[in-house]
Design a protein around this motif. Structure first.
Motif, PDB file in Angstrom:
ATOM      1  N   ASP A  57       0.838  -1.206   0.000  1.00  0.00           N
ATOM      2  CA  ASP A  57       0.000   0.000   0.000  1.00  0.00           C
ATOM      3  C   ASP A  57       0.867   1.248   0.000  1.00  0.00           C
ATOM      4  O   ASP A  57       0.609   2.211  -0.727  1.00  0.00           O
ATOM      5  CB  ASP A  57      -0.907  -0.020   1.239  1.00  0.00           C
ATOM      6  CG  ASP A  57      -2.193   0.767   1.029  1.00  0.00           C
ATOM      7  OD1 ASP A  57      -2.680   0.803  -0.105  1.00  0.00           O
ATOM      8  OD2 ASP A  57      -2.701   1.334   2.011  1.00  0.00           O
ATOM      9  N   ASP A  58       1.916   1.242   0.823  1.00  0.00           N
ATOM     10  CA  ASP A  58       2.819   2.390   0.896  1.00  0.00           C
ATOM     11  C   ASP A  58       3.543   2.624  -0.424  1.00  0.00           C
ATOM     12  O   ASP A  58       3.788   3.767  -0.820  1.00  0.00           O
ATOM     13  CB  ASP A  58       3.843   2.192   2.024  1.00  0.00           C
ATOM     14  CG  ASP A  58       3.224   2.345   3.403  1.00  0.00           C
ATOM     15  OD1 ASP A  58       2.161   2.968   3.513  1.00  0.00           O
ATOM     16  OD2 ASP A  58       3.811   1.831   4.384  1.00  0.00           O
ATOM     17  N   ILE A  59       3.894   1.534  -1.102  1.00  0.00           N
ATOM     18  CA  ILE A  59       4.544   1.668  -2.411  1.00  0.00           C
ATOM     19  C   ILE A  59       3.583   2.324  -3.395  1.00  0.00           C
ATOM     20  O   ILE A  59       3.946   3.268  -4.115  1.00  0.00           O
ATOM     21  CB  ILE A  59       5.011   0.294  -2.941  1.00  0.00           C
ATOM     22  CG1 ILE A  59       6.167  -0.239  -2.087  1.00  0.00           C
ATOM     23  CG2 ILE A  59       5.436   0.390  -4.407  1.00  0.00           C
ATOM     24  CD1 ILE A  59       6.544  -1.681  -2.392  1.00  0.00           C
ATOM     25  N   MET A  60       2.354   1.831  -3.434  1.00  0.00           N
ATOM     26  CA  MET A  60       1.367   2.368  -4.373  1.00  0.00           C
ATOM     27  C   MET A  60       1.037   3.826  -4.077  1.00  0.00           C
ATOM     28  O   MET A  60       0.829   4.625  -4.993  1.00  0.00           O
ATOM     29  CB  MET A  60       0.098   1.513  -4.349  1.00  0.00           C
ATOM     30  CG  MET A  60       0.257   0.184  -5.075  1.00  0.00           C
ATOM     31  SD  MET A  60      -1.278  -0.770  -5.127  1.00  0.00           S
ATOM     32  CE  MET A  60      -1.063  -1.803  -3.704  1.00  0.00           C
ATOM     33  N   ASP A  61       0.998   4.171  -2.791  1.00  0.00           N
ATOM     34  CA  ASP A  61       0.671   5.550  -2.401  1.00  0.00           C
ATOM     35  C   ASP A  61       1.891   6.457  -2.365  1.00  0.00           C
ATOM     36  O   ASP A  61       1.760   7.662  -2.105  1.00  0.00           O
ATOM     37  CB  ASP A  61       0.013   5.557  -1.013  1.00  0.00           C
ATOM     38  CG  ASP A  61      -1.388   4.981  -1.025  1.00  0.00           C
ATOM     39  OD1 ASP A  61      -1.958   4.840  -2.131  1.00  0.00           O
ATOM     40  OD2 ASP A  61      -1.914   4.681   0.059  1.00  0.00           O
ATOM     41  N   HIS A  81      10.037   0.892   1.371  1.00  0.00           N
ATOM     42  CA  HIS A  81      10.520   1.250   0.034  1.00  0.00           C
ATOM     43  C   HIS A  81      11.321   2.537   0.057  1.00  0.00           C
ATOM     44  O   HIS A  81      12.196   2.744  -0.790  1.00  0.00           O
ATOM     45  CB  HIS A  81       9.356   1.343  -0.959  1.00  0.00           C
ATOM     46  CG  HIS A  81       8.475   2.540  -0.747  1.00  0.00           C
ATOM     47  ND1 HIS A  81       7.437   2.542   0.149  1.00  0.00           N
ATOM     48  CD2 HIS A  81       8.502   3.783  -1.310  1.00  0.00           C
ATOM     49  CE1 HIS A  81       6.837   3.730   0.124  1.00  0.00           C
ATOM     50  NE2 HIS A  81       7.466   4.498  -0.738  1.00  0.00           N
ATOM     51  N   THR A  82      11.039   3.419   1.036  1.00  0.00           N
ATOM     52  CA  THR A  82      11.832   4.648   1.182  1.00  0.00           C
ATOM     53  C   THR A  82      13.255   4.308   1.610  1.00  0.00           C
ATOM     54  O   THR A  82      14.226   4.916   1.138  1.00  0.00           O
ATOM     55  CB  THR A  82      11.187   5.591   2.221  1.00  0.00           C
ATOM     56  OG1 THR A  82       9.858   5.904   1.812  1.00  0.00           O
ATOM     57  CG2 THR A  82      11.976   6.876   2.362  1.00  0.00           C
ATOM     58  N   LEU A  83      13.391   3.326   2.503  1.00  0.00           N
ATOM     59  CA  LEU A  83      14.707   2.940   3.017  1.00  0.00           C
ATOM     60  C   LEU A  83      15.472   2.028   2.067  1.00  0.00           C
ATOM     61  O   LEU A  83      16.685   2.156   1.904  1.00  0.00           O
ATOM     62  CB  LEU A  83      14.540   2.229   4.368  1.00  0.00           C
ATOM     63  CG  LEU A  83      14.068   3.065   5.549  1.00  0.00           C
ATOM     64  CD1 LEU A  83      13.803   2.159   6.748  1.00  0.00           C
ATOM     65  CD2 LEU A  83      15.109   4.127   5.907  1.00  0.00           C
ATOM     66  N   HIS A  84      14.754   1.072   1.457  1.00  0.00           N
ATOM     67  CA  HIS A  84      15.433  -0.008   0.730  1.00  0.00           C
ATOM     68  C   HIS A  84      15.095  -0.077  -0.758  1.00  0.00           C
ATOM     69  O   HIS A  84      15.671  -0.902  -1.471  1.00  0.00           O
ATOM     70  CB  HIS A  84      15.088  -1.360   1.367  1.00  0.00           C
ATOM     71  CG  HIS A  84      15.440  -1.452   2.820  1.00  0.00           C
ATOM     72  ND1 HIS A  84      16.738  -1.618   3.262  1.00  0.00           N
ATOM     73  CD2 HIS A  84      14.672  -1.382   3.932  1.00  0.00           C
ATOM     74  CE1 HIS A  84      16.745  -1.664   4.587  1.00  0.00           C
ATOM     75  NE2 HIS A  84      15.509  -1.519   5.014  1.00  0.00           N
ATOM     76  N   GLY A  85      14.187   0.755  -1.219  1.00  0.00           N
ATOM     77  CA  GLY A  85      13.813   0.729  -2.628  1.00  0.00           C
ATOM     78  C   GLY A  85      12.569  -0.110  -2.882  1.00  0.00           C
ATOM     79  O   GLY A  85      12.181  -0.955  -2.074  1.00  0.00           O
ATOM     80  N   ILE A 127      -7.886   2.663  -6.188  1.00  0.00           N
ATOM     81  CA  ILE A 127      -7.090   3.228  -7.278  1.00  0.00           C
ATOM     82  C   ILE A 127      -8.000   3.767  -8.379  1.00  0.00           C
ATOM     83  O   ILE A 127      -7.800   4.870  -8.895  1.00  0.00           O
ATOM     84  CB  ILE A 127      -6.120   2.164  -7.842  1.00  0.00           C
ATOM     85  CG1 ILE A 127      -5.075   1.780  -6.792  1.00  0.00           C
ATOM     86  CG2 ILE A 127      -5.444   2.662  -9.117  1.00  0.00           C
ATOM     87  CD1 ILE A 127      -4.271   0.543  -7.147  1.00  0.00           C
ATOM     88  N   ASN A 128      -9.033   2.977  -8.736  1.00  0.00           N
ATOM     89  CA  ASN A 128      -9.954   3.408  -9.790  1.00  0.00           C
ATOM     90  C   ASN A 128     -10.632   4.729  -9.452  1.00  0.00           C
ATOM     91  O   ASN A 128     -10.845   5.582 -10.315  1.00  0.00           O
ATOM     92  CB  ASN A 128     -11.044   2.350 -10.017  1.00  0.00           C
ATOM     93  CG  ASN A 128     -10.507   1.055 -10.602  1.00  0.00           C
ATOM     94  OD1 ASN A 128      -9.349   0.979 -11.010  1.00  0.00           O
ATOM     95  ND2 ASN A 128     -11.339   0.040 -10.640  1.00  0.00           N
ATOM     96  N   PHE A 129     -10.966   4.888  -8.165  1.00  0.00           N
ATOM     97  CA  PHE A 129     -11.727   6.064  -7.745  1.00  0.00           C
ATOM     98  C   PHE A 129     -10.937   7.359  -7.900  1.00  0.00           C
ATOM     99  O   PHE A 129     -11.529   8.439  -7.979  1.00  0.00           O
ATOM    100  CB  PHE A 129     -12.173   5.915  -6.284  1.00  0.00           C
ATOM    101  CG  PHE A 129     -13.208   4.839  -6.062  1.00  0.00           C
ATOM    102  CD1 PHE A 129     -13.773   4.149  -7.126  1.00  0.00           C
ATOM    103  CD2 PHE A 129     -13.605   4.505  -4.778  1.00  0.00           C
ATOM    104  CE1 PHE A 129     -14.713   3.149  -6.923  1.00  0.00           C
ATOM    105  CE2 PHE A 129     -14.553   3.519  -4.558  1.00  0.00           C
ATOM    106  CZ  PHE A 129     -15.105   2.838  -5.633  1.00  0.00           C
ATOM    107  N   GLU A 130      -9.608   7.261  -7.943  1.00  0.00           N
ATOM    108  CA  GLU A 130      -8.792   8.467  -8.073  1.00  0.00           C
ATOM    109  C   GLU A 130      -9.057   9.181  -9.397  1.00  0.00           C
ATOM    110  O   GLU A 130      -8.933  10.402  -9.494  1.00  0.00           O
ATOM    111  CB  GLU A 130      -7.306   8.128  -7.944  1.00  0.00           C
ATOM    112  CG  GLU A 130      -6.888   7.695  -6.541  1.00  0.00           C
ATOM    113  CD  GLU A 130      -5.421   7.304  -6.466  1.00  0.00           C
ATOM    114  OE1 GLU A 130      -4.649   7.770  -7.331  1.00  0.00           O
ATOM    115  OE2 GLU A 130      -5.044   6.544  -5.551  1.00  0.00           O
ATOM    116  N   THR A 131      -9.400   8.406 -10.420  1.00  0.00           N
ATOM    117  CA  THR A 131      -9.629   9.006 -11.749  1.00  0.00           C
ATOM    118  C   THR A 131     -11.074   8.891 -12.205  1.00  0.00           C
ATOM    119  O   THR A 131     -11.416   9.370 -13.282  1.00  0.00           O
ATOM    120  CB  THR A 131      -8.712   8.323 -12.794  1.00  0.00           C
ATOM    121  OG1 THR A 131      -8.914   6.900 -12.756  1.00  0.00           O
ATOM    122  CG2 THR A 131      -7.242   8.623 -12.509  1.00  0.00           C
TER     123      THR A 131
END
Length: 323
Positions: free
Chosen positions: A79-83, A95-99, A148-152
């Motif tokens: 979720d954090d990666i997607m957001d 993902h911020t620390l390790h990619g 995700i769909n709702f964003e657009t």
């Protein structure tokens, strides 16, 4: 609450017992990192609480409780990666620390490890729990895709939103309670009632999460302020604001939600509309409504009222988070 502290200690000791010492360290250390910053660990506690409610063996429920905790953290990593979220629980995200690659792999490995925690259950119970667990995972993925769909998507309805948060959040709380009940040998009606209690408390919890994203104390909440506005997420705040806004305010909302930008003017403008339409009050009312629906299901369960008291206290505690 003393009972919550006791359950948290049980889960903490179990997490420590199953700390990953495997290689390669680049895969497993990030997994230990997110599990060690496990927050309140409410979902595994729900498994243990439900097991206790129906007089189950708590030792038998510990590994399935950890399965829920590992699964939940797997979803948070992805979720954090997607957001593109920089912090989680006031700590840098994996993902911020390790990619991103390590984040994806560590999340995948947590999911696989979660399934292994059901292996000690007898065959019929194993099948029942895995059926619930797998269905939960699929619904959660569906909920994430809806999000995700709702964003657009322009025409998101209130019912669409409730379905999305039910799948993304409510279903995991519901299934945590149901798995605990199944492990303790609860009958079908009681297992479904505790499932529905968890579903509505989970819905209320997610609505509170959306509320705190804008109206909460950022330091206590542990997430980026107004992250949902930045991401154009059509939360209950947005839907209620749009319903009660003037035509001019709707046009302004449409303008800002057509742009994915870190512009502070966007946050200021959207928050101003939220406050003018009093969505904070309306959202808190909706939270209470789902809490009451959940309590109604709790009343249906055929156990002494004393066994239900911790569930009422837990629900009230979850919905009184700092704001």
């Amino acid at each position: 609450m003393q009972f919550l502290d006791e359950y948290q200690e049980i889960v903490a000791k179990a997490v420590e017992r199953y700390t990953f010492k495997d290689k390669p360290a680049e895969l497993y250390e990030p997994m230990n990192y997110i599990i060690s910053h496990g927050g309140k660990r409410l979902r595994p506690i729900m498994v243990l609480m439900a097991s206790d409610m129906f007089d189950g063996d708590i030792q038998k429920a510990i590994k399935p409780a950890l399965a829920i905790e590992f699964f939940h953290n797997f979803t948070l990593i992805h979720d954090d990666i997607m957001d593109e979220a920089p912090i989680r629980r006031n700590k840098p995200t994996i993902h911020t620390l390790h990619g991103i690659n390590v984040g994806i792999l560590s999340g995948d490995a947590l999911l696989i490890k979660a399934y292994k925690f059901f292996e000690d259950l007898e065959p019929e119970l194993f099948k029942a729990c895995i059926r619930v667990f797998t269905h939960t995972g699929l619904l959660l993925c569906e909920g994430q895709q809806y999000d995700i769909n709702f964003e657009t998507r322009e025409n998101v309805t209130f019912d669409d939103y409730i379905r999305m948060i039910t799948y993304k959040t409510g279903i995991l709380s519901a299934s945590s309670f149901e798995i605990g009940a199944l492990i303790a040998g609860a009958n079908f009606a009681d297992a479904k009632a505790i499932f529905n209690f968890g579903k509505h408390i989970g819905i209320a919890f997610q609505i509170m999460d959306d509320y705190l994203d804008v109206f909460g104390n950022q330091e206590q909440f542990g997430k980026k302020h107004a992250g949902d506005i930045y991401e154009n997420k059509k939360t209950v705040l947005y839907l209620l604001a749009r319903e009660h806004a003037t035509d001019e305010e709707r046009k302004e909302l449409d303008y800002w939600y057509s742009k994915k930008t870190d512009n502070v003017d966007k946050i200021y403008s959207v928050e101003k509309i939220f406050r003018r339409t009093r969505v904070d009050e309306k959202t808190l009312h909706l939270i209470q409504k789902h809490n009451e629906i959940g309590q109604g299901y709790l009343k249906q369960i055929n156990v002494p009222d004393a066994k239900k008291k911790p569930f009422i206290e837990l629900a009230n505690y979850l919905l009184r988070r700092e704001s």
